[in-house]
Design a protein around this motif. Sequence first.
Motif, PDB file in Angstrom:
ATOM      1  N   TRP B  66      65.229  74.357 106.634  1.00 47.17           N
ATOM      2  CA  TRP B  66      65.060  74.382 105.179  1.00 47.17           C
ATOM      3  C   TRP B  66      64.890  75.844 104.772  1.00 47.17           C
ATOM      4  O   TRP B  66      65.098  76.732 105.597  1.00 47.17           O
ATOM      5  CB  TRP B  66      63.855  73.548 104.731  1.00 47.17           C
ATOM      6  N   GLU B  67      64.477  76.075 103.549  1.00 44.46           N
ATOM      7  CA  GLU B  67      64.491  77.443 103.020  1.00 44.46           C
ATOM      8  C   GLU B  67      63.427  78.359 103.633  1.00 44.46           C
ATOM      9  O   GLU B  67      63.645  79.562 103.758  1.00 44.46           O
ATOM     10  CB  GLU B  67      64.299  77.432 101.498  1.00 44.46           C
ATOM     11  N   GLU B  68      62.262  77.834 103.942  1.00 44.73           N
ATOM     12  CA  GLU B  68      61.184  78.679 104.471  1.00 44.73           C
ATOM     13  C   GLU B  68      60.844  78.264 105.895  1.00 44.73           C
ATOM     14  O   GLU B  68      60.857  77.073 106.220  1.00 44.73           O
ATOM     15  CB  GLU B  68      59.916  78.540 103.607  1.00 44.73           C
ATOM     16  N   LEU B  69      60.519  79.265 106.707  1.00 46.86           N
ATOM     17  CA  LEU B  69      60.084  78.992 108.076  1.00 46.86           C
ATOM     18  C   LEU B  69      58.699  79.604 108.293  1.00 46.86           C
ATOM     19  O   LEU B  69      58.463  80.759 107.926  1.00 46.86           O
ATOM     20  CB  LEU B  69      61.081  79.576 109.084  1.00 46.86           C
ATOM     21  N   TRP B  70      57.825  78.816 108.876  1.00 45.22           N
ATOM     22  CA  TRP B  70      56.440  79.232 109.087  1.00 45.22           C
ATOM     23  C   TRP B  70      56.042  79.026 110.546  1.00 45.22           C
ATOM     24  O   TRP B  70      56.562  78.130 111.216  1.00 45.22           O
ATOM     25  CB  TRP B  70      55.494  78.409 108.217  1.00 45.22           C
ATOM     26  N   GLU B  97      59.320  85.925 108.087  1.00 45.57           N
ATOM     27  CA  GLU B  97      60.066  86.619 107.038  1.00 45.57           C
ATOM     28  C   GLU B  97      61.501  86.920 107.452  1.00 45.57           C
ATOM     29  O   GLU B  97      62.358  87.191 106.601  1.00 45.57           O
ATOM     30  CB  GLU B  97      59.351  87.928 106.662  1.00 45.57           C
ATOM     31  N   THR B  98      61.748  86.875 108.751  1.00 43.36           N
ATOM     32  CA  THR B  98      63.115  87.158 109.204  1.00 43.36           C
ATOM     33  C   THR B  98      64.071  86.001 108.881  1.00 43.36           C
ATOM     34  O   THR B  98      65.286  86.196 108.916  1.00 43.36           O
ATOM     35  CB  THR B  98      63.135  87.420 110.729  1.00 43.36           C
ATOM     36  N   TRP B  99      63.527  84.844 108.581  1.00 51.08           N
ATOM     37  CA  TRP B  99      64.381  83.733 108.148  1.00 51.08           C
ATOM     38  C   TRP B  99      64.600  83.853 106.641  1.00 51.08           C
ATOM     39  O   TRP B  99      63.652  83.786 105.854  1.00 51.08           O
ATOM     40  CB  TRP B  99      63.768  82.376 108.470  1.00 51.08           C
ATOM     41  N   SER B 100      65.831  84.062 106.248  1.00 49.55           N
ATOM     42  CA  SER B 100      66.144  84.314 104.841  1.00 49.55           C
ATOM     43  C   SER B 100      67.519  83.714 104.541  1.00 49.55           C
ATOM     44  O   SER B 100      68.251  83.311 105.457  1.00 49.55           O
ATOM     45  CB  SER B 100      66.182  85.824 104.579  1.00 49.55           C
ATOM     46  N   ALA B 101      67.887  83.713 103.289  1.00 46.43           N
ATOM     47  CA  ALA B 101      69.204  83.184 102.911  1.00 46.43           C
ATOM     48  C   ALA B 101      70.340  83.952 103.587  1.00 46.43           C
ATOM     49  O   ALA B 101      71.289  83.327 104.092  1.00 46.43           O
ATOM     50  CB  ALA B 101      69.359  83.185 101.391  1.00 46.43           C
ATOM     51  N   PRO B 102      70.293  85.292 103.634  1.00 50.61           N
ATOM     52  CA  PRO B 102      71.390  85.997 104.328  1.00 50.61           C
ATOM     53  C   PRO B 102      71.494  85.610 105.807  1.00 50.61           C
ATOM     54  O   PRO B 102      72.609  85.482 106.336  1.00 50.61           O
ATOM     55  CB  PRO B 102      70.997  87.479 104.170  1.00 50.61           C
ATOM     56  N   VAL B 103      70.350  85.428 106.470  1.00 50.42           N
ATOM     57  CA  VAL B 103      70.390  85.028 107.883  1.00 50.42           C
ATOM     58  C   VAL B 103      70.913  83.591 108.005  1.00 50.42           C
ATOM     59  O   VAL B 103      71.677  83.277 108.926  1.00 50.42           O
ATOM     60  CB  VAL B 103      68.998  85.174 108.530  1.00 50.42           C
ATOM     61  N   ALA B 104      70.528  82.747 107.072  1.00 49.80           N
ATOM     62  CA  ALA B 104      71.043  81.375 107.072  1.00 49.80           C
ATOM     63  C   ALA B 104      72.566  81.381 106.943  1.00 49.80           C
ATOM     64  O   ALA B 104      73.273  80.618 107.614  1.00 49.80           O
ATOM     65  CB  ALA B 104      70.416  80.570 105.937  1.00 49.80           C
ATOM     66  N   LYS B 105      73.076  82.266 106.095  1.00 51.79           N
ATOM     67  CA  LYS B 105      74.534  82.371 105.921  1.00 51.79           C
ATOM     68  C   LYS B 105      75.205  82.857 107.199  1.00 51.79           C
ATOM     69  O   LYS B 105      76.264  82.356 107.588  1.00 51.79           O
ATOM     70  CB  LYS B 105      74.847  83.321 104.767  1.00 51.79           C
ATOM     71  N   ASP B 106      74.577  83.829 107.850  1.00 46.96           N
ATOM     72  CA  ASP B 106      75.135  84.321 109.125  1.00 46.96           C
ATOM     73  C   ASP B 106      75.155  83.198 110.159  1.00 46.96           C
ATOM     74  O   ASP B 106      76.114  83.060 110.928  1.00 46.96           O
ATOM     75  CB  ASP B 106      74.291  85.493 109.661  1.00 46.96           C
ATOM     76  N   PHE B 107      74.070  82.443 110.189  1.00 48.39           N
ATOM     77  CA  PHE B 107      73.983  81.344 111.158  1.00 48.39           C
ATOM     78  C   PHE B 107      75.052  80.288 110.865  1.00 48.39           C
ATOM     79  O   PHE B 107      75.700  79.763 111.793  1.00 48.39           O
ATOM     80  CB  PHE B 107      72.590  80.727 111.127  1.00 48.39           C
ATOM     81  N   ALA B 108      75.247  79.987 109.591  1.00 49.83           N
ATOM     82  CA  ALA B 108      76.277  79.012 109.218  1.00 49.83           C
ATOM     83  C   ALA B 108      77.649  79.489 109.703  1.00 49.83           C
ATOM     84  O   ALA B 108      78.430  78.713 110.269  1.00 49.83           O
ATOM     85  CB  ALA B 108      76.284  78.811 107.702  1.00 49.83           C
TER      86      ALA B 108
END
Lengths: 89, 196
Positions: B66-70, B97-108
């Motif tokens: 999801w959007e936030e990782l803790w 904090e390293t989990w972000s929308a840009p990283v999510a896009k890279d992962f996708a």
Amino acid sequence: MADMHRHEIDEVTCREFVELVTDYWEGALPEDRMELVEEHLVMCDWCKTYLEQMEVTVEALPEAGEREPVPEETERVLLSAFRDWKARR
Amino acid sequence: MEGATLSERLAYKFLRPGAVGPFSGHPWPVPSATEPGEWVRGSLDEDVCRGGVHACEGRFLARWIWEELWVIELAGEVEAHGHKLRAPRGRLLRRVETWSAPVAKDFAEACASRASEHAAAAPAEVSGVAGGMAADGATRAEAARATSDPYVAAHGAAVCAYISAMTALRAGGRERHDSEREWQAEWLLRELALSD
């Protein structure tokens, strides 16, 4: 997503989710099914929307006033249809 | 690992924006600059975290995006069930904090690329299906890349990870599927600078 490999992986399909949604919403699913349903919800927008619509409907029901009585014949036909549907599955 | 009981441990938890539970809708108390968040207790009798507090190990991150990782501290009898951990109580320690929308896009995109590789290696009898799935993955990765909505980016990552795993399943059966999920976990742990 049903196909030849589906049963190699333990997962819930959209069709199964629709069947399980009431139990899921009531917290009545066993732990392993609950997890599979939630894993499915992570990546399935359709089922997320379906669940949200169900929640909105359930919340709105008390505001819909008193329920209208169902005619006996209608109730009989509906129950029969549901029984037949279950039997055919 | 199934049903294993541990005494106390750190794990990961994906949440919606504002540290809200994606399934329970429960707003998790967030840590301050100096203190962890307050303990949250799960209960069988309440809607808040039914049956306990849930989290996951690093190797299962890709299944719960999801959007936030803790980072969460679990306490009490910690049980592993499938791809989840369950404990009587837990508290948030820090946001990843390293989990972000840009990283999510890279992962996708990485997962979509992997799906294409799996499809290319698929036996002839399933190559059409696998190719179609890989194409779907590429489309979804593009949509994730183009969005400014963090939800769409995170959802795209979750879907592309799933598509890649399922394409691997068609290409090489359970072994290739499990290997793909391991690769995804390694990618996330490495890029997010996390430990398992």
